[in-house]
Write a protein that holds these residues in place. Structure first.
Motif, PDB file in Angstrom:
ATOM      1  N   SER A 189      35.285-104.141  25.859  1.00 21.47           N
ATOM      2  CA  SER A 189      35.849-105.241  26.638  1.00 21.47           C
ATOM      3  C   SER A 189      34.759-106.186  27.128  1.00 21.47           C
ATOM      4  O   SER A 189      34.947-107.415  27.133  1.00 21.47           O
ATOM      5  N   GLN A 190      33.611-105.632  27.505  1.00 19.97           N
ATOM      6  CA  GLN A 190      32.498-106.476  27.936  1.00 19.97           C
ATOM      7  C   GLN A 190      31.965-107.308  26.771  1.00 19.97           C
ATOM      8  O   GLN A 190      31.672-108.503  26.913  1.00 19.97           O
ATOM      9  N   PHE A 191      31.868-106.704  25.587  1.00 19.24           N
ATOM     10  CA  PHE A 191      31.375-107.411  24.401  1.00 19.24           C
ATOM     11  C   PHE A 191      32.336-108.524  24.003  1.00 19.24           C
ATOM     12  O   PHE A 191      31.914-109.645  23.696  1.00 19.24           O
ATOM     13  N   TYR A 192      33.640-108.235  23.997  1.00 21.65           N
ATOM     14  CA  TYR A 192      34.614-109.249  23.599  1.00 21.65           C
ATOM     15  C   TYR A 192      34.639-110.408  24.593  1.00 21.65           C
ATOM     16  O   TYR A 192      34.780-111.576  24.199  1.00 21.65           O
ATOM     17  N   THR A 193      34.502-110.103  25.877  1.00 13.35           N
ATOM     18  CA  THR A 193      34.492-111.155  26.891  1.00 13.35           C
ATOM     19  C   THR A 193      33.330-112.107  26.676  1.00 13.35           C
ATOM     20  O   THR A 193      33.496-113.334  26.714  1.00 13.35           O
ATOM     21  N   GLN A 194      32.140-111.557  26.426  1.00 10.80           N
ATOM     22  CA  GLN A 194      30.969-112.398  26.199  1.00 10.80           C
ATOM     23  C   GLN A 194      31.058-113.114  24.859  1.00 10.80           C
ATOM     24  O   GLN A 194      30.614-114.266  24.729  1.00 10.80           O
ATOM     25  N   ARG A 195      31.654-112.479  23.873  1.00  9.86           N
ATOM     26  CA  ARG A 195      31.744-113.085  22.542  1.00  9.86           C
ATOM     27  C   ARG A 195      32.693-114.288  22.542  1.00  9.86           C
ATOM     28  O   ARG A 195      32.384-115.327  21.946  1.00  9.86           O
ATOM     29  N   LYS A 215      23.604-115.288  24.108  1.00 15.17           N
ATOM     30  CA  LYS A 215      23.893-114.517  22.898  1.00 15.17           C
ATOM     31  C   LYS A 215      23.227-113.147  22.948  1.00 15.17           C
ATOM     32  O   LYS A 215      23.793-112.148  22.502  1.00 15.17           O
ATOM     33  N   MET A 216      22.029-113.083  23.519  1.00 16.62           N
ATOM     34  CA  MET A 216      21.340-111.804  23.655  1.00 16.62           C
ATOM     35  C   MET A 216      22.070-110.898  24.653  1.00 16.62           C
ATOM     36  O   MET A 216      22.224-109.690  24.414  1.00 16.62           O
ATOM     37  N   LEU A 217      22.561-111.505  25.753  1.00 18.87           N
ATOM     38  CA  LEU A 217      23.292-110.706  26.740  1.00 18.87           C
ATOM     39  C   LEU A 217      24.588-110.143  26.168  1.00 18.87           C
ATOM     40  O   LEU A 217      25.069-109.104  26.635  1.00 18.87           O
ATOM     41  N   MET A 218      25.141-110.819  25.162  1.00 20.38           N
ATOM     42  CA  MET A 218      26.367-110.340  24.545  1.00 20.38           C
ATOM     43  C   MET A 218      26.178-108.959  23.930  1.00 20.38           C
ATOM     44  O   MET A 218      27.110-108.157  23.891  1.00 20.38           O
ATOM     45  N   TYR A 219      24.968-108.660  23.469  1.00 22.64           N
ATOM     46  CA  TYR A 219      24.687-107.357  22.873  1.00 22.64           C
ATOM     47  C   TYR A 219      24.029-106.395  23.869  1.00 22.64           C
ATOM     48  O   TYR A 219      24.141-105.176  23.707  1.00 22.64           O
ATOM     49  N   VAL A 220      23.346-106.938  24.875  1.00 21.71           N
ATOM     50  CA  VAL A 220      22.626-106.074  25.818  1.00 21.71           C
ATOM     51  C   VAL A 220      23.578-105.443  26.824  1.00 21.71           C
ATOM     52  O   VAL A 220      23.469-104.242  27.128  1.00 21.71           O
ATOM     53  N   ALA A 226      27.144 -98.590  28.424  1.00 23.12           N
ATOM     54  CA  ALA A 226      27.247 -97.293  27.752  1.00 23.12           C
ATOM     55  C   ALA A 226      26.229 -96.297  28.305  1.00 23.12           C
ATOM     56  O   ALA A 226      26.534 -95.108  28.475  1.00 23.12           O
ATOM     57  N   VAL A 227      25.012 -96.759  28.608  1.00 20.96           N
ATOM     58  CA  VAL A 227      23.960 -95.859  29.103  1.00 20.96           C
ATOM     59  C   VAL A 227      24.271 -95.395  30.519  1.00 20.96           C
ATOM     60  O   VAL A 227      24.192 -94.196  30.827  1.00 20.96           O
ATOM     61  N   TRP A 240      35.674 -99.976  36.806  1.00 18.64           N
ATOM     62  CA  TRP A 240      34.909-100.925  35.994  1.00 18.64           C
ATOM     63  C   TRP A 240      35.694-101.371  34.765  1.00 18.64           C
ATOM     64  O   TRP A 240      35.603-102.529  34.353  1.00 18.64           O
ATOM     65  N   LEU A 241      36.464-100.484  34.158  1.00 16.91           N
ATOM     66  CA  LEU A 241      37.301-100.874  33.031  1.00 16.91           C
ATOM     67  C   LEU A 241      38.370-101.867  33.466  1.00 16.91           C
ATOM     68  O   LEU A 241      38.655-102.848  32.754  1.00 16.91           O
ATOM     69  N   THR A 242      38.948-101.646  34.633  1.00 19.15           N
ATOM     70  CA  THR A 242      39.966-102.575  35.140  1.00 19.15           C
ATOM     71  C   THR A 242      39.376-103.951  35.410  1.00 19.15           C
ATOM     72  O   THR A 242      39.979-104.973  35.071  1.00 19.15           O
ATOM     73  N   THR A 243      38.197-103.995  36.019  1.00 21.90           N
ATOM     74  CA  THR A 243      37.591-105.301  36.313  1.00 21.90           C
ATOM     75  C   THR A 243      37.159-106.016  35.043  1.00 21.90           C
ATOM     76  O   THR A 243      37.197-107.247  34.963  1.00 21.90           O
ATOM     77  N   ASN A 244      36.759-105.270  33.993  1.00 25.45           N
ATOM     78  CA  ASN A 244      36.422-105.899  32.712  1.00 25.45           C
ATOM     79  C   ASN A 244      37.657-106.505  32.052  1.00 25.45           C
ATOM     80  O   ASN A 244      37.604-107.611  31.508  1.00 25.45           O
TER      81      ASN A 244
END
Length: 422
Positions: A189-195, A215-220, A226-227, A240-244
């Motif tokens: 969800s974080q990746f799709y939002t930034q993408r 663009k770099m933050l989209m992958y970072v 995940a970490v 956190w999933l709900t807020t994303n």
């Protein structure tokens, strides 16, 4: 832990109170010790916080767009003072002050949300440690420890030991499967939002280091989630999933209805708006009028999509006004001047001369008044003799040559010859 919790007591107490109030509502529906009652209480806490942060989100959008507008000027300053970092910083601050922008405004929602995140983290950790916190007393603590979401306790983590998980009446497999799925969903969800922000809502006409950074933050960011996600309790992962998901939906709404100028989202929005206005002959609401007003006010500074929108209205016989309204133009075509004003010009009708039949053109019949007559060989002034010439006068060499050349030419008006240059 008690020392850290005491430092955050100013926020952990209100957060725990809100959770307990929502739990009392959902507990009457699903049961006080169920995961649905406690899980929905956390989801409701997120929604309440995000509703309160909507004004900050609006400021974030304005700040992000202002920063995108300033990117060309910032790049010029960086190139001009690339060897003088201090002067570069001074010019940057001067630019921010003159334009009224603040780079930190784009981080306001995250910064404002961080205290609630840490407060919830400490509340759930206290539940896992069997410690009361805020307004959560021993009875509520026991109820929260019994709550499970798909078999995983709210206070359990991916890195917990089997003994600790068994103490919460669950198995390590259930905890790790549930937390792994939630971490993956949270990262995606974080990746799709930034993408969708980078591919749809960024001005593609400006290529700056800011875009490369985003663009770099989209992958970072997904990697960071995940970490750190393996060390979050299940309840925090729910938060956190709900807020994303909320951020993703909120951003989709903004991109669809108020896109960044020059972006692909603006092209799609103006295309939809153009079709509606051409069909109904007017704008629907105040927001659409504000967008049309801003486009008209730009004048020659319009981008490609905005010029296409204005031209589409002109072709449909409509004119965009300076106040954002759209009016019909029945006398002529609406023309948008470079300064943004709208003028109306009547299209002149082209008059075609009436063509005569071939028999009349060849017979030399009298033509109506005001209608041009076609030139024939008899009417050619070059073949006419001077009035004072005699019948036995010999024509000059040039005249005979011209007569012979014209005898093979087609009838009708001839194009005058330009004088030869010597």
């Amino acid at each position: 832990m008690d020392t850290i919790a005491s430092l955050f007591s100013f926020i952990t107490t209100p957060v725990s109170w809100v959770i307990v109030q929502f739990h009392s509502v959902y507990g009457s529906l699903f049961g006080p010790d169920t995961g649905w009652a406690w899980g929905l209480s956390i989801v409701s806490l997120v929604i309440l916080i995000r509703i309160c942060l909507i004004p900050l989100f609006v400021k974030q959008i304005k700040a992000t767009r202002a920063m995108q507008t300033l990117q060309p000027e910032m790049k010029k300053i960086q190139e001009r003072y690339k060897n003088d970092k201090q002067r570069q910083s001074e010019e940057m601050m001067k630019l921010y002050k003159e334009t009224g922008t603040n780079p930190l405004s784009s981080c306001l929602p995250i910064l404002a949300q961080s205290p609630f995140f840490f407060a919830l983290y400490h509340v759930l950790n206290s539940i896992a440690s069997n410690d009361t916190i805020g307004v959560i007393n021993e009875r509520l603590l026991e109820s929260a420890q019994k709550a499970h979401i798909f078999g995983a306790p709210l206070a359990a983590k991916f890195t917990d030991s089997p003994e600790k998980v068994e103490a919460l009446n669950s198995s390590l497999t259930d905890v790790r499967v549930v937390t792994a799925i939630m971490i993956v969903l949270m990262s995606l969800s974080q990746f799709y939002t930034q993408r969708q922000l980078m591919t749809k809502n960024v001005d593609t006409t400006v290529k700056t280091p800011f875009m490369q950074q985003q663009k770099m933050l989209m992958y970072v960011f997904p990697v960071i989630f995940a970490v750190f996600g393996i060390n979050f309790p299940v309840g925090v992962l729910v938060y956190w999933l709900t807020t994303n998901v909320w951020t993703m939906g909120q951003q989709m709404y903004v991109i669809h209805n108020n896109p960044t100028p020059g972006s692909k989202a603006q092209a799609a929005y103006l295309e939809r708006l153009s079709k509606h206005v051409a069909k109904h002959g007017k704008t629907r609401n105040r927001r659409e009028r504000a967008i049309v007003k801003a486009i008209v006010a730009k004048g020659r500074d319009r981008n490609e999509y905005e010029r296409k929108f204005i031209n589409g209205l002109n072709k449909a016989g409509l004119a965009a006004q300076t106040d954002g309204t759209v009016v019909k133009n029945e006398n002529g075509a609406a023309v948008q001047a470079e300064d943004g004003t709208t003028t109306t010009t009547a299209a002149p009708k082209r008059q075609q001369p009436k063509r005569q039949p071939k028999s009349k053109r060849h017979s030399g019949a009298a033509k109506p008044a005001g209608e041009p007559t076609s030139l024939t060989k008899a009417d050619d002034p070059q073949d006419a003799k001077p009035s004072g010439s005699k019948g036995n006068a010999k024509p000059s060499g040039n005249g005979s040559t011209r007569s012979r050349a014209q005898s093979g030419q087609r009838k009708g008006p001839q194009r005058p010859k330009s004088p030869s240059k010597k």
